[in-house]
Write a protein that holds these residues in place. Structure first.
Motif, PDB file in Angstrom:
ATOM      1  N   UNK A  50       0.869  -1.133  -0.028  1.00 11.11           N
ATOM      2  CA  UNK A  50      -0.074  -0.138  -0.064  1.00 11.11           C
ATOM      3  C   UNK A  50       0.938   1.193  -0.007  1.00 11.11           C
ATOM      4  N   UNK A  51       2.225   1.251   0.083  1.00 17.89           N
ATOM      5  CA  UNK A  51       2.788   2.305   0.216  1.00 17.89           C
ATOM      6  C   UNK A  51       2.575   3.162  -1.095  1.00 17.89           C
ATOM      7  N   UNK A  52       2.718   4.455  -0.938  1.00 22.76           N
ATOM      8  CA  UNK A  52       2.208   5.559  -1.961  1.00 22.76           C
ATOM      9  C   UNK A  52       0.736   5.424  -2.469  1.00 22.76           C
ATOM     10  N   UNK A  53      -0.040   4.957  -1.897  1.00 20.74           N
ATOM     11  CA  UNK A  53      -1.271   4.809  -2.125  1.00 20.74           C
ATOM     12  C   UNK A  53      -2.479   5.460  -1.238  1.00 20.74           C
ATOM     13  N   UNK A  54      -3.278   6.065  -1.604  1.00 17.74           N
ATOM     14  CA  UNK A  54      -4.233   6.774  -0.786  1.00 17.74           C
ATOM     15  C   UNK A  54      -5.345   5.735  -0.118  1.00 17.74           C
ATOM     16  N   UNK A  55      -4.785   4.861   0.695  1.00 15.30           N
ATOM     17  CA  UNK A  55      -5.666   3.923   1.484  1.00 15.30           C
ATOM     18  C   UNK A  55      -6.223   4.224   2.757  1.00 15.30           C
ATOM     19  N   UNK A 130     -19.315   4.068   6.435  1.00 13.88           N
ATOM     20  CA  UNK A 130     -20.197   4.612   5.614  1.00 13.88           C
ATOM     21  C   UNK A 130     -19.588   4.975   4.371  1.00 13.88           C
ATOM     22  N   UNK A 131     -20.175   4.377   3.227  1.00 21.89           N
ATOM     23  CA  UNK A 131     -19.260   4.960   1.893  1.00 21.89           C
ATOM     24  C   UNK A 131     -18.243   4.120   1.587  1.00 21.89           C
ATOM     25  N   UNK A 132     -17.948   3.142   2.156  1.00 19.67           N
ATOM     26  CA  UNK A 132     -16.456   2.419   2.138  1.00 19.67           C
ATOM     27  C   UNK A 132     -16.326   2.124   0.693  1.00 19.67           C
ATOM     28  N   UNK A 133     -15.287   2.641  -0.165  1.00 22.52           N
ATOM     29  CA  UNK A 133     -15.000   2.257  -1.304  1.00 22.52           C
ATOM     30  C   UNK A 133     -13.815   1.531  -1.647  1.00 22.52           C
ATOM     31  N   UNK A 134     -13.199   1.067  -2.662  1.00 21.56           N
ATOM     32  CA  UNK A 134     -12.127   0.444  -2.940  1.00 21.56           C
ATOM     33  C   UNK A 134     -10.725   1.000  -2.349  1.00 21.56           C
TER      34      UNK A 134
END
Length: 298
Positions: A50-55, A130-134
């Motif tokens: 997940x490094x570098x990702x907007x998670x 609420x509103x959990x996306x990918x």
């Protein structure tokens, strides 16, 4: 967060009357100052992708959870928002939850029934967000996903051929650390798991599932001891607390009553029952989690 570290050291506990034999200890409690012990290993490959990702990280745990505490630190270091679904009623507090909040983790309480559903249904967490996306990433209780085994298996890689023990002992909560050690051993030696919760025979199925889903053979060179829980998960009767104090004084090695205390107490019991051969090299894994000892002061 950069998931690199020096191998954790091995410490030799000389034979004394207290344990009755020489024991090596793999000091995974020293792997990282905050992302402690086996949590560092279990989270390593789950979070490195997940490094570098907007998670946004979503997980679950109890009010003194080592996993919640470790993930809150890892999320803060990696710059990820984090949500902890915590078993208990609103208003419940602990030093662990205080740390998590200070590190930026959002704490959301769930009922015991909902918590059981989180364990049983890998999609149940979405009903609480609420509103959990990918961009939301679920990490199961204890970080016990198939990807965790790869990180734990590296524990074995750090042992030299000369130090590879005949027996490795480890405390078991979800079974992932034991499964990861089996993956690293590749059929060598034998592993003894000390279940820290009651009615833990189901961990055999969990260990088999994790090995299969992670792509490893169905290793069976292990034994699971299910009668060394001292009353159940998080239970710490006076005798166990006294053992932890005496052990720490004897060896200068801190342990706590939830995991490592039960591990070394069981190790002494097995030695007294002459389960080990005199020539066997025994290594115990110190899985960290000392922050949880704050719940047992006194």
């Amino acid at each position: 967060m950069q998931f690199s570290s020096q191998p954790s050291p091995c410490q030799l506990l000389q034979s004394t009357a207290f344990l009755g034999r020489e024991v090596w200890v793999k000091r995974d409690d020293l792997l990282h100052p905050e992302v402690s012990g086996n949590k560092f290993r279990k989270l390593k490959y789950q979070l490195s992708t997940l490094e570098g990702k907007q998670s946004t990280l979503v997980t679950m745990g109890g009010p003194w959870s080592n996993h919640l505490h470790a993930l809150a630190h890892a999320a803060a270091l990696g710059g990820w928002p984090a949500i902890g679904l915590v078993r208990g009623a609103a208003g419940l507090d602990s030093a662990t939850l205080d740390d998590c909040r200070q590190l930026g983790m959002h704490i959301q309480f769930v009922s015991r029934q909902d918590y059981r559903q989180l364990r049983e249904d890998p999609q149940a967490w979405r009903r609480h967000i609420a509103a959990a996306d990918d961009s939301y990433v679920w990490l199961p209780e204890g970080g016990s996903a198939p990807a965790a085994l790869r990180g734990v298996a590296e524990l074995v890689d750090e042992l030299s051929t000369e130090l590879l023990p005949d027996v490795i002992m480890v405390a078991c909560g979800t079974g992932a650390t034991l499964a990861g050690i089996l993956a690293g051993l590749q059929g060598r030696s034998r592993v003894i798991g000390i279940a820290v919760l009651k009615d833990a025979a189901y961990l055999h199925q969990e260990i088999a599932r994790l090995l299969q889903e992670a792509g490893y053979p169905a290793y069976r060179n292990y034994e699971l001891i299910t009668d060394a829980h001292h009353g159940g998960y998080g239970k710490a009767p006076p005798e166990l607390r006294q053992f932890c104090r005496e052990f720490s004084q004897e060896f200068g090695l801190p342990i706590e009553p939830v995991y490592t205390g039960k591990l070394f107490h069981a190790l002494r019991r097995l030695q007294q029952a002459q389960v080990f051969r005199a020539d066997e090299r025994v290594l115990a894994v110190h899985t960290g989690g000392m922050q949880g000892a704050r719940g047992f002061i006194g």
